[in-house]
Write a protein that holds these residues in place. Structure first.
Motif, mmCIF file in Angstrom:
data_model
loop_
_atom_site.group_PDB
_atom_site.id
_atom_site.type_symbol
_atom_site.label_atom_id
_atom_site.label_comp_id
_atom_site.label_asym_id
_atom_site.label_seq_id
_atom_site.Cartn_x
_atom_site.Cartn_y
_atom_site.Cartn_z
ATOM 1 N N LEU A 17 0.827 -1.206 0.000
ATOM 2 C CA LEU A 17 0.000 0.000 0.000
ATOM 3 C C LEU A 17 0.862 1.257 0.000
ATOM 4 N N SER A 18 1.957 1.225 0.746
ATOM 5 C CA SER A 18 2.857 2.385 0.802
ATOM 6 C C SER A 18 3.440 2.708 -0.569
ATOM 7 N N THR A 19 3.748 1.678 -1.356
ATOM 8 C CA THR A 19 4.329 1.920 -2.680
ATOM 9 C C THR A 19 3.329 2.558 -3.630
ATOM 10 N N HIS A 20 2.035 2.486 -3.297
ATOM 11 C CA HIS A 20 0.998 3.077 -4.150
ATOM 12 C C HIS A 20 0.451 4.384 -3.567
ATOM 13 N N GLY A 21 1.133 4.949 -2.581
ATOM 14 C CA GLY A 21 0.755 6.253 -2.058
ATOM 15 C C GLY A 21 -0.179 6.248 -0.873
ATOM 16 N N PHE A 22 -0.568 5.059 -0.377
ATOM 17 C CA PHE A 22 -1.382 4.986 0.833
ATOM 18 C C PHE A 22 -0.468 5.088 2.057
ATOM 19 N N SER A 23 -0.951 5.754 3.086
ATOM 20 C CA SER A 23 -0.177 5.905 4.321
ATOM 21 C C SER A 23 -0.806 5.056 5.423
ATOM 22 N N PRO A 24 -0.213 3.911 5.767
ATOM 23 C CA PRO A 24 -0.760 3.094 6.861
ATOM 24 C C PRO A 24 -0.689 3.843 8.187
ATOM 25 N N VAL A 25 -1.816 3.901 8.895
ATOM 26 C CA VAL A 25 -1.857 4.594 10.188
ATOM 27 C C VAL A 25 -2.188 3.645 11.335
ATOM 28 N N GLU A 26 -2.689 2.460 11.029
ATOM 29 C CA GLU A 26 -3.026 1.476 12.061
ATOM 30 C C GLU A 26 -3.122 0.109 11.399
ATOM 31 N N GLN A 27 -2.696 -0.926 12.106
ATOM 32 C CA GLN A 27 -2.830 -2.260 11.538
ATOM 33 C C GLN A 27 -2.949 -3.298 12.643
ATOM 34 N N GLY A 28 -3.524 -4.431 12.291
ATOM 35 C CA GLY A 28 -3.673 -5.560 13.195
ATOM 36 C C GLY A 28 -3.529 -6.838 12.408
ATOM 37 N N ALA A 29 -3.968 -7.949 12.966
ATOM 38 C CA ALA A 29 -3.829 -9.243 12.305
ATOM 39 C C ALA A 29 -4.740 -9.317 11.088
ATOM 40 N N GLY A 30 -4.153 -9.183 9.903
ATOM 41 C CA GLY A 30 -4.920 -9.302 8.677
ATOM 42 C C GLY A 30 -5.625 -8.048 8.220
ATOM 43 N N TRP A 31 -5.210 -6.861 8.692
ATOM 44 C CA TRP A 31 -5.850 -5.625 8.232
ATOM 45 C C TRP A 31 -4.946 -4.422 8.412
ATOM 46 N N VAL A 32 -5.183 -3.407 7.582
ATOM 47 C CA VAL A 32 -4.438 -2.149 7.635
ATOM 48 C C VAL A 32 -5.411 -1.017 7.364
ATOM 49 N N ARG A 33 -5.354 0.028 8.200
ATOM 50 C CA ARG A 33 -6.124 1.247 7.939
ATOM 51 C C ARG A 33 -5.168 2.308 7.401
ATOM 52 N N THR A 34 -5.615 3.000 6.344
ATOM 53 C CA THR A 34 -4.733 3.948 5.669
ATOM 54 C C THR A 34 -5.376 5.323 5.528
ATOM 55 N N GLU A 35 -4.538 6.269 5.214
ATOM 56 C CA GLU A 35 -4.964 7.592 4.778
ATOM 57 C C GLU A 35 -4.322 7.872 3.435
ATOM 58 N N GLY A 36 -4.879 8.824 2.692
ATOM 59 C CA GLY A 36 -4.310 9.184 1.399
ATOM 60 C C GLY A 36 -4.565 8.119 0.361
ATOM 61 N N GLY A 37 -3.691 8.084 -0.644
ATOM 62 C CA GLY A 37 -3.827 7.130 -1.730
ATOM 63 C C GLY A 37 -4.392 7.775 -2.977
ATOM 64 N N PRO A 38 -4.498 7.016 -4.066
ATOM 65 C CA PRO A 38 -5.011 7.550 -5.335
ATOM 66 C C PRO A 38 -6.419 8.120 -5.181
ATOM 67 N N LYS A 39 -6.699 9.192 -5.885
ATOM 68 C CA LYS A 39 -7.997 9.839 -5.797
ATOM 69 C C LYS A 39 -9.016 9.243 -6.766
ATOM 70 N N THR A 40 -8.537 8.460 -7.744
ATOM 71 C CA THR A 40 -9.461 7.850 -8.697
ATOM 72 C C THR A 40 -9.650 6.381 -8.326
ATOM 73 N N GLU A 41 -9.643 5.484 -9.281
ATOM 74 C CA GLU A 41 -9.879 4.077 -8.985
ATOM 75 C C GLU A 41 -8.660 3.442 -8.343
ATOM 76 N N LEU A 42 -8.906 2.340 -7.644
ATOM 77 C CA LEU A 42 -7.822 1.635 -6.978
ATOM 78 C C LEU A 42 -6.865 1.034 -8.003
ATOM 79 N N PRO A 43 -5.559 1.030 -7.692
ATOM 80 C CA PRO A 43 -4.643 0.295 -8.553
ATOM 81 C C PRO A 43 -4.847 -1.204 -8.365
ATOM 82 N N ASP A 44 -4.309 -2.009 -9.273
ATOM 83 C CA ASP A 44 -4.377 -3.461 -9.111
ATOM 84 C C ASP A 44 -3.441 -3.843 -7.972
ATOM 85 N N LEU A 45 -4.016 -4.318 -6.870
ATOM 86 C CA LEU A 45 -3.251 -4.653 -5.676
ATOM 87 C C LEU A 45 -3.215 -6.155 -5.469
#
Length: 334
Positions: A17-45
């Motif tokens: 996610l960081s390589t695509h411009g998302f900023s991880p702000v919190e994470q746990g087992a099997g999940w990440v919450r982010t801020e920022g990122g692309p303003k249009t459609e999601l990239p292929d992740l």
């Protein structure tokens, strides 16, 4: 946004996610919450299985209070919407937290009852399951990160990963991976289509294609087992996958490849000639990343100079539900 993944791969999810411009702000087992990122459609992740858009945090101490807040959040956002058909109603929880699943089920049941009282017709159209395939859908998505805190979203993207049903005739668990890969690609081998299964033994992928009536050339020096053994739809070639070549002017409808080999070696010495010379029309390929940097390997696969970018289209790279230290690439030749 909130992204979910297979437990044990959260750090790789955050790194991707960081390589695509998302900023991880919190994470746990099997999940990440982010801020920022692309303003249009999601990239292929690769690593996300589900992505929740604009999640709203809900916090309360009891099941009743959580259900009431989730219900009110949904009603407030849905009061101007028209529900003409089935819509997703999905409650999930963070992994590896004993007892959380039971609590989530309790909240889910109470929210269902609340909606039946307030919006009975809409409640009857709710479907408590993920869509089959890659999709972005509006519905109600609730993700619990602990016993007192959940995130509510009305819009979610699904990468196509899902748990598959096993078959007692399948010779290995790899059968589950190819069944899942069909869903990600949105297509599966058809009757009388041809398949080259490179590194086939013990034959899980060949067996999967044979069930659909395809004609398979299974290439491996090792033996086939289970439903792949003596299967009249499968021709077993005792050859090395790296040196096997189609007959002159032969083009396979599908090329399968799942080899326990260094991934760059596979790409350069097997995948590259198959795609550059047009020996197949579609492919399902697994690359093992246990001994290499997974994110660097992802960059190589997605590079504009890679054989996939140059020769293929409709490419999807996924860490499947049934993948381990590997990811799966599906696509079609240009």
């Amino acid at each position: 946004m909130i992204f979910t993944c297979q437990p044990g791969f959260t750090d790789l999810l955050a790194g991707e996610l960081s390589t695509h411009g998302f900023s991880p702000v919190e994470q746990g087992a099997g999940w990440v919450r982010t801020e920022g990122g692309p303003k249009t459609e999601l990239p292929d992740l690769c690593f996300p299985q589900m992505a929740l858009f604009d999640p709203v945090e809900i916090a309360a101490d009891s099941v009743n209070a959580l259900a009431a807040k989730i219900t009110e959040q949904f009603l407030a956002s849905a009061k101007t919407e028209r529900f003409e058909g089935e819509w997703p109603f999905l409650f999930e929880e963070a992994a590896e937290m004993d007892g959380l699943g039971r609590r989530v089920k309790g909240v889910e049941k109470m929210v269902q009852e609340n909606l039946k009282k307030r919006m009975s017709r809409v409640a009857r159209l709710a479907v408590a399951d993920k869509p089959r395939g890659v999709a972005q859908l509006r519905g109600l998505y609730v993700f619990f990160v602990d016993f007192k805190r959940a995130y509510v979203s009305r819009e979610a993207f699904f990468g196509g990963q899902r748990r598959m049903a096993d078959d007692e005739q399948a010779p290995s668990r790899s059968y589950l991976k190819i069944e899942e890969a069909y869903i990600v690609l949105g297509r599966e081998p058809g009757f009388e289509e041809t398949v080259a299964d490179l590194g086939a033994a013990p034959g899980g992928w060949s067996y999967s294609a044979s069930k659909r009536g395809a004609k398979i050339v299974a290439v491996d020096n090792g033996p086939l087992k289970g439903g792949a053994y003596n299967n009249y739809k499968i021709e077993h070639r005792m050859e090395d996958a790296f040196t096997f070549r189609p007959a002159p002017d032969q083009v396979f409808d599908w090329m399968f490849c799942d080899l326990v080999e260094e991934p760059h070696h596979v790409m350069e010495n097997l995948i590259q000639p198959w795609l550059e010379r047009g020996w197949c029309r579609r492919f399902v390929i697994i690359l093992k990343f246990g001994r290499v940097d997974p994110l660097a390997l992802l960059r190589d696969v997605r590079s504009p100079d890679s054989v996939f970018s140059r020769c293929a289209t409709n490419i999807r790279v996924r860490h499947l539900y049934h993948d381990r230290e590997e990811f799966t690439i599906v696509g079609e030749l240009k």
